[in-house]
Motif scaffolding. Structure first.
Motif, PDB file in Angstrom:
ATOM      1  N   MET A 131     -17.976 -27.453  11.177  1.00  0.00           N
ATOM      2  CA  MET A 131     -18.791 -28.509  11.955  1.00  0.00           C
ATOM      3  C   MET A 131     -17.974 -28.692  13.270  1.00  0.00           C
ATOM      4  N   MET A 132     -16.908 -28.414  13.421  1.00  0.00           N
ATOM      5  CA  MET A 132     -16.339 -28.589  14.851  1.00  0.00           C
ATOM      6  C   MET A 132     -16.739 -27.494  15.874  1.00  0.00           C
ATOM      7  N   ALA A 133     -16.976 -26.002  15.001  1.00  0.00           N
ATOM      8  CA  ALA A 133     -17.182 -24.999  15.728  1.00  0.00           C
ATOM      9  C   ALA A 133     -18.702 -24.991  16.363  1.00  0.00           C
ATOM     10  N   SER A 134     -19.596 -25.498  15.394  1.00  0.00           N
ATOM     11  CA  SER A 134     -20.732 -25.604  15.490  1.00  0.00           C
ATOM     12  C   SER A 134     -21.318 -26.796  16.780  1.00  0.00           C
ATOM     13  N   ALA A 135     -20.484 -27.860  16.664  1.00  0.00           N
ATOM     14  CA  ALA A 135     -20.594 -29.047  17.787  1.00  0.00           C
ATOM     15  C   ALA A 135     -20.018 -28.483  19.016  1.00  0.00           C
ATOM     16  N   ALA A 136     -18.879 -27.743  18.952  1.00  0.00           N
ATOM     17  CA  ALA A 136     -18.372 -27.315  20.166  1.00  0.00           C
ATOM     18  C   ALA A 136     -19.230 -26.492  20.891  1.00  0.00           C
ATOM     19  N   PHE A 137     -19.845 -25.331  20.329  1.00  0.00           N
ATOM     20  CA  PHE A 137     -21.065 -24.656  21.097  1.00  0.00           C
ATOM     21  C   PHE A 137     -21.953 -25.505  21.634  1.00  0.00           C
ATOM     22  N   VAL A 138     -22.337 -26.621  21.019  1.00  0.00           N
ATOM     23  CA  VAL A 138     -23.592 -27.392  21.641  1.00  0.00           C
ATOM     24  C   VAL A 138     -23.050 -28.163  22.935  1.00  0.00           C
ATOM     25  N   LEU A 140     -20.218 -27.182  24.918  1.00  0.00           N
ATOM     26  CA  LEU A 140     -19.801 -26.372  25.920  1.00  0.00           C
ATOM     27  C   LEU A 140     -21.034 -25.851  26.678  1.00  0.00           C
ATOM     28  N   ALA A 141     -22.331 -25.675  25.652  1.00  0.00           N
ATOM     29  CA  ALA A 141     -23.300 -25.253  26.404  1.00  0.00           C
ATOM     30  C   ALA A 141     -24.025 -26.151  27.332  1.00  0.00           C
ATOM     31  N   LEU A 142     -23.787 -27.423  26.929  1.00  0.00           N
ATOM     32  CA  LEU A 142     -24.066 -28.539  28.049  1.00  0.00           C
ATOM     33  C   LEU A 142     -23.367 -28.505  29.353  1.00  0.00           C
ATOM     34  N   LEU A 143     -22.073 -28.139  28.874  1.00  0.00           N
ATOM     35  CA  LEU A 143     -21.102 -28.232  30.020  1.00  0.00           C
ATOM     36  C   LEU A 143     -21.011 -27.389  31.008  1.00  0.00           C
ATOM     37  N   LEU A 144     -21.142 -26.014  30.338  1.00  0.00           N
ATOM     38  CA  LEU A 144     -20.855 -24.857  31.336  1.00  0.00           C
ATOM     39  C   LEU A 144     -21.967 -24.850  32.346  1.00  0.00           C
ATOM     40  N   PRO A 145     -23.150 -24.841  32.204  1.00  0.00           N
ATOM     41  CA  PRO A 145     -24.014 -24.600  33.257  1.00  0.00           C
ATOM     42  C   PRO A 145     -23.861 -25.493  34.597  1.00  0.00           C
ATOM     43  N   VAL A 146     -23.640 -26.802  34.321  1.00  0.00           N
ATOM     44  CA  VAL A 146     -23.206 -27.768  35.629  1.00  0.00           C
ATOM     45  C   VAL A 146     -22.177 -27.404  36.089  1.00  0.00           C
ATOM     46  N   VAL A 147     -20.929 -26.848  35.585  1.00  0.00           N
ATOM     47  CA  VAL A 147     -19.589 -26.705  36.059  1.00  0.00           C
ATOM     48  C   VAL A 147     -20.027 -25.513  36.826  1.00  0.00           C
ATOM     49  N   ALA A 148     -20.440 -24.443  36.399  1.00  0.00           N
ATOM     50  CA  ALA A 148     -21.046 -23.183  37.040  1.00  0.00           C
ATOM     51  C   ALA A 148     -21.424 -23.460  38.316  1.00  0.00           C
ATOM     52  N   ALA A 149     -22.514 -24.525  38.214  1.00  0.00           N
ATOM     53  CA  ALA A 149     -23.162 -24.428  39.481  1.00  0.00           C
ATOM     54  C   ALA A 149     -22.406 -25.007  40.567  1.00  0.00           C
ATOM     55  N   ARG A 150     -21.260 -25.830  40.267  1.00  0.00           N
ATOM     56  CA  ARG A 150     -20.315 -26.003  41.346  1.00  0.00           C
ATOM     57  C   ARG A 150     -19.478 -24.995  41.658  1.00  0.00           C
ATOM     58  N   LEU A 151     -18.741 -24.378  40.744  1.00  0.00           N
ATOM     59  CA  LEU A 151     -17.620 -23.182  40.954  1.00  0.00           C
ATOM     60  C   LEU A 151     -18.102 -21.882  41.152  1.00  0.00           C
ATOM     61  N   LEU A 165     -27.120 -18.839  24.636  1.00  0.00           N
ATOM     62  CA  LEU A 165     -26.286 -17.908  23.733  1.00  0.00           C
ATOM     63  C   LEU A 165     -25.348 -18.997  22.730  1.00  0.00           C
ATOM     64  N   MET A 166     -24.725 -19.871  23.398  1.00  0.00           N
ATOM     65  CA  MET A 166     -23.895 -21.029  22.665  1.00  0.00           C
ATOM     66  C   MET A 166     -24.789 -21.711  21.867  1.00  0.00           C
ATOM     67  N   ASN A 167     -25.539 -21.888  22.333  1.00  0.00           N
ATOM     68  CA  ASN A 167     -26.721 -22.887  21.355  1.00  0.00           C
ATOM     69  C   ASN A 167     -27.378 -22.151  19.997  1.00  0.00           C
ATOM     70  N   PHE A 168     -27.487 -20.749  20.411  1.00  0.00           N
ATOM     71  CA  PHE A 168     -27.823 -19.932  19.461  1.00  0.00           C
ATOM     72  C   PHE A 168     -26.775 -19.772  18.430  1.00  0.00           C
ATOM     73  N   MET A 169     -25.381 -19.705  18.834  1.00  0.00           N
ATOM     74  CA  MET A 169     -24.187 -19.484  17.842  1.00  0.00           C
ATOM     75  C   MET A 169     -24.199 -20.958  17.202  1.00  0.00           C
ATOM     76  N   SER A 170     -24.459 -21.996  17.761  1.00  0.00           N
ATOM     77  CA  SER A 170     -24.314 -23.283  16.841  1.00  0.00           C
ATOM     78  C   SER A 170     -25.154 -23.299  15.816  1.00  0.00           C
ATOM     79  N   THR A 171     -26.444 -23.187  16.361  1.00  0.00           N
ATOM     80  CA  THR A 171     -27.590 -22.926  15.171  1.00  0.00           C
ATOM     81  C   THR A 171     -27.268 -22.042  14.164  1.00  0.00           C
ATOM     82  N   ALA A 172     -26.801 -20.790  14.511  1.00  0.00           N
ATOM     83  CA  ALA A 172     -26.344 -19.910  13.549  1.00  0.00           C
ATOM     84  C   ALA A 172     -25.389 -20.532  12.437  1.00  0.00           C
ATOM     85  N   ILE A 173     -24.284 -21.187  12.891  1.00  0.00           N
ATOM     86  CA  ILE A 173     -23.441 -21.759  12.152  1.00  0.00           C
ATOM     87  C   ILE A 173     -23.894 -22.786  11.354  1.00  0.00           C
ATOM     88  N   LEU A 174     -24.752 -23.464  11.806  1.00  0.00           N
ATOM     89  CA  LEU A 174     -25.425 -24.617  11.193  1.00  0.00           C
ATOM     90  C   LEU A 174     -26.252 -24.159   9.967  1.00  0.00           C
TER      91      LEU A 174
END
Length: 222
Positions: A131-138, A140-151, A165-174
């Motif tokens: 469950m930690m892994a599934s939630a982490a992917f969700v 991180l998928a939310l965080l990564l694009p907005v951080v990348a837009a800056r950096l 892809l991270m959302n897909f991994m979260s769904t796969a684990i789920l």
């Protein structure tokens, strides 16, 4: 605006947690209906996540100065505090039901007034880690694009697809691990403590994300 966005993020996390309280509760007389209700609550939480990400993207495109690190830190911090309170008493569930009941119970009016809170124990098990892994992917998928837009503005499209892809991994684990074991436990009326890992794992992940975003605030002050 920053505080409003942080509140929206925190609310989405708490709704997600509430959805898993609902889905993992034993309700022999209406189990299938309760599972469907839990899925609906979790879907509403995902819609809040999408709305949160869209507003962030809109503000970025308008070049409105916002502190991403502060937004994520406050959002996860308040979500973590709310999650810990949820573990201790049903007050948070009641607040969510009053605040969002018009959405929660529109497809399920007959479930209004039922409480799903219970005492949840902690213990590191495979389902806790899954469950930690599934939630982490969700998250991180939310965080990564907005951080990348800056950096990394030149790689924004690439990072968006990595987020997908991270959302897909979260769904796969789920779907491949979490859901089958949760449904099996409900089918055999397993003790509720067997379901606790599906809840406590999410709470611990929110705590980890709070620490991670706090390090971001201290280190980069962006």
């Amino acid at each position: 605006m920053e505080y409003a966005l942080a509140a929206l993020l925190a609310l989405s996390v708490l709704c997600d947690l509430h959805g898993y309280y609902v889905k993992s509760s034993l309700q022999p007389d209406r189990q299938a209906e309760v599972i469907a209700f839990g899925n609906w609550v979790i879907y509403l939480a995902r819609m809040m996540n999408v709305g949160f990400a869209m507003v962030l993207a809109f503000l970025y495109e308008l070049q409105i100065p916002i502190r991403l690190s502060v937004i994520f830190f406050l959002g996860f911090f308040f979500a973590w505090i709310g999650s810990m309170l949820y573990l201790r008493s049903p007050v948070v569930e009641r607040v969510l039901s009053k605040l969002l009941g018009f959405l929660f119970y529109r497809p399920f009016p007959q479930l209004r007034g039922i409480e799903y809170w219970r005492k949840v124990g902690f213990g590191v098990r495979v389902r806790w880690l899954s469950m930690m892994a599934s939630a982490a992917f969700v998250y991180l998928a939310l965080l990564l694009p907005v951080v990348a837009a800056r950096l990394l503005p030149d790689f924004r499209m690439t990072v968006v697809f990595i987020g997908q892809l991270m959302n897909f991994m979260s769904t796969a684990i789920l779907l491949a691990y979490i859901e089958p074991r949760m449904m099996q436990g409900l089918d055999r009326n397993a003790p509720q403590d067997e379901m606790d890992g599906f809840i406590s794992g999410r709470v611990m992940l929110v705590g980890f994300m709070t620490i991670l975003s706090f390090v971001w605030v201290v280190s980069f002050r962006s």
